[in-house]
Design an enzyme around this catalytic site. Structure first.
Site, PDB file in Angstrom:
ATOM      1  N   ASP A 159       0.845  -1.203   0.000  1.00 42.97           N
ATOM      2  CA  ASP A 159       0.000   0.000   0.000  1.00 42.97           C
ATOM      3  C   ASP A 159       0.882   1.256   0.000  1.00 42.97           C
ATOM      4  O   ASP A 159       0.607   2.234  -0.688  1.00 42.97           O
ATOM      5  CB  ASP A 159      -0.905  -0.034   1.239  1.00 42.97           C
ATOM      6  CG  ASP A 159      -1.594  -1.387   1.356  1.00 42.97           C
ATOM      7  OD1 ASP A 159      -2.450  -1.679   0.519  1.00 42.97           O
ATOM      8  OD2 ASP A 159      -1.240  -2.168   2.257  1.00 42.97           O
ATOM      9  N   HIS A 187      -4.699  -3.391   6.036  1.00 44.53           N
ATOM     10  CA  HIS A 187      -4.504  -3.694   4.615  1.00 44.53           C
ATOM     11  C   HIS A 187      -5.853  -4.137   4.044  1.00 44.53           C
ATOM     12  O   HIS A 187      -6.145  -5.326   3.932  1.00 44.53           O
ATOM     13  CB  HIS A 187      -3.450  -4.785   4.415  1.00 44.53           C
ATOM     14  CG  HIS A 187      -3.393  -5.259   2.996  1.00 44.53           C
ATOM     15  ND1 HIS A 187      -2.921  -4.475   1.967  1.00 44.53           N
ATOM     16  CD2 HIS A 187      -3.804  -6.407   2.413  1.00 44.53           C
ATOM     17  CE1 HIS A 187      -3.037  -5.127   0.832  1.00 44.53           C
ATOM     18  NE2 HIS A 187      -3.580  -6.303   1.071  1.00 44.53           N
TER      19      HIS A 187
END
Ligand code: NAI
Length: 326
Positions: A159, A187
């Site tokens: 990410d 996440h």
């Protein structure tokens, strides 16, 4: 020559591992002077596929690869492991609720926590990649007596890397020009990629982009990148996930560069108003094999709202598998 480091990898016959194992063996993760022994865990039905992967590892004749162990028994695959990359997980099948996914993976991560605690190096550095990664890491941590809970982490680096490139592309810079982005929280599609502390070539990123782009483009693009890749490729991100796992461990073991901040999913410690008890994406620096949560990043009102949402989701995930937390 240095003594080999034992690296355990689960889900070793899967997609991510098909990229990951070869990069570990070539020295991308621990350095070009560090021999490794790969200790690979798979479920029994995948052992034949794993055999094929090992044939390919053999066929690379990697100078740094000093041995391969393959097993369906975590007590064998985790024996004396110095680093454990927990990639294997059950995918979400049709009709499966998120809660069912948490539950079925919970069973995997309680067992693997116990096995790591029983046979791995007591200082083993653990990275959970298999989804839902943050809560799987929390389950593992609560079921691994005797291991340092600080050494159990989850992967937010993909990410983080996604956020760097999206920002760089927007302002016509290169990802290496971007500093201090953070992917806060889980996440999942609630994660919060934050650019308010970031700079691009030393300029404040928030002065280079507008709020409309943040809200309607940048944040949803990073949050939903996994789904966009599945849509385009017909398969989930694998090489980029493997790359992020390599980045996470390399930073942790070899240290972050001067001035470099990376995102790691680590046990919440009260920093930035997130109480203990979840695995949270935080800005970190690493030195001498230890990470430190960076303090003093600004959290404005805009950011706080997003951070609260991702924290709430992590609490809900935790509460739904409370019985697995020991
Ligand atoms: P995959 O399905 O290709 O491979 C998973 C492998 O794990 C399979 O070979 C399976 O047999 C194995 N496995 C299942 N249960 C196991 C167990 N108990 N012990 C050992 N091995 C086991 O999946 P892929 O694409 O490699 O992804 C793996 C995981 O990583 C998934 O949960 C995926 O959602 C997650 N992921 C996480 C990311 C992150 O940023 N944290 C990014 C991308 C994927």
């Amino acid at each position: 020559m240095k003594a080999p480091v034992r690296v355990a990898v689960t889900g070793a016959a899967g997609q991510i591992s098909y990229s990951l194992l070869f990069r570990i063996a070539s020295g991308d993760m621990l350095g070009k002077d560090q021999p490794v022994i790969l200790q690979l865990l798979e479920i029994e039905p995948a052992m034949n596929a794993l055999k094929g992967v090992i044939m390919e590892l053999d066929d690379c004749a990697f100078p740094l690869l000093h041995g391969v162990v393959a097993s369906h028994d975590p007590m064998v695959a985790f024996k004396d492991a110095d680093i454990a990359l927990l990639v294997g997980a059950r995918p979400r099948s049709k009709g499966m609720e998120r809660k069912d996914l948490l539950e079925s993976n919970g069973a995997i991560f309680t067992g693997q926590g116990k096995a790591l605690a029983a046979v791995a190096n007591k200082n083993v550095k653990v990275l959970v990649v298999g989804n839902p990664a943050n809560t799987n890491a929390l389950i593992l941590s609560k079921n691994a007596p005797g291991l340092n809970p600080k050494n159990i982490t989850s992967m937010m680096r993909l990410d983080h890397n996604r956020a760097m490139t999206q920002l760089a592309n927007k302002v016509g810079a290169h990802s290496t020009d971007v500093k201090d982005v953070v992917a806060w929280g889980n996440h999942s599609s609630t994660q919060y990629p934050d650019i308010f502390n970031a700079t691009v070539k030393g300029k404040k990123a928030s002065e280079l982009v507008d709020e409309n782009w943040l809200v309607n483009d940048f944040i949803p693009t990073v949050q939903k990148r996994g789904a966009a890749i599945i849509e385009a490729r017909g398969l989930s991100s694998a090489a980029s996930a493997a790359n992020a796992a390599i980045d996470h461990i390399r930073s942790w073991v070899l240290g972050t560069a001067e001035g470099e901040v990376v995102t790691m999913g680590v046990p919440s410690d009260g920093s930035y108003g997130i109480p203990e008890g979840v695995m949270f994406g935080y800005p970190c620096t690493c030195k001498n094999g230890e990470y430190t949560v960076v303090q003093g990043f600004e959290i404005n009102e805009f950011s706080r709202k997003y951070i609260d949402i991702t924290y709430k989701e992590l609490c809900e995930e935790r509460d739904s598998i409370k019985h697995l937390l020991g």
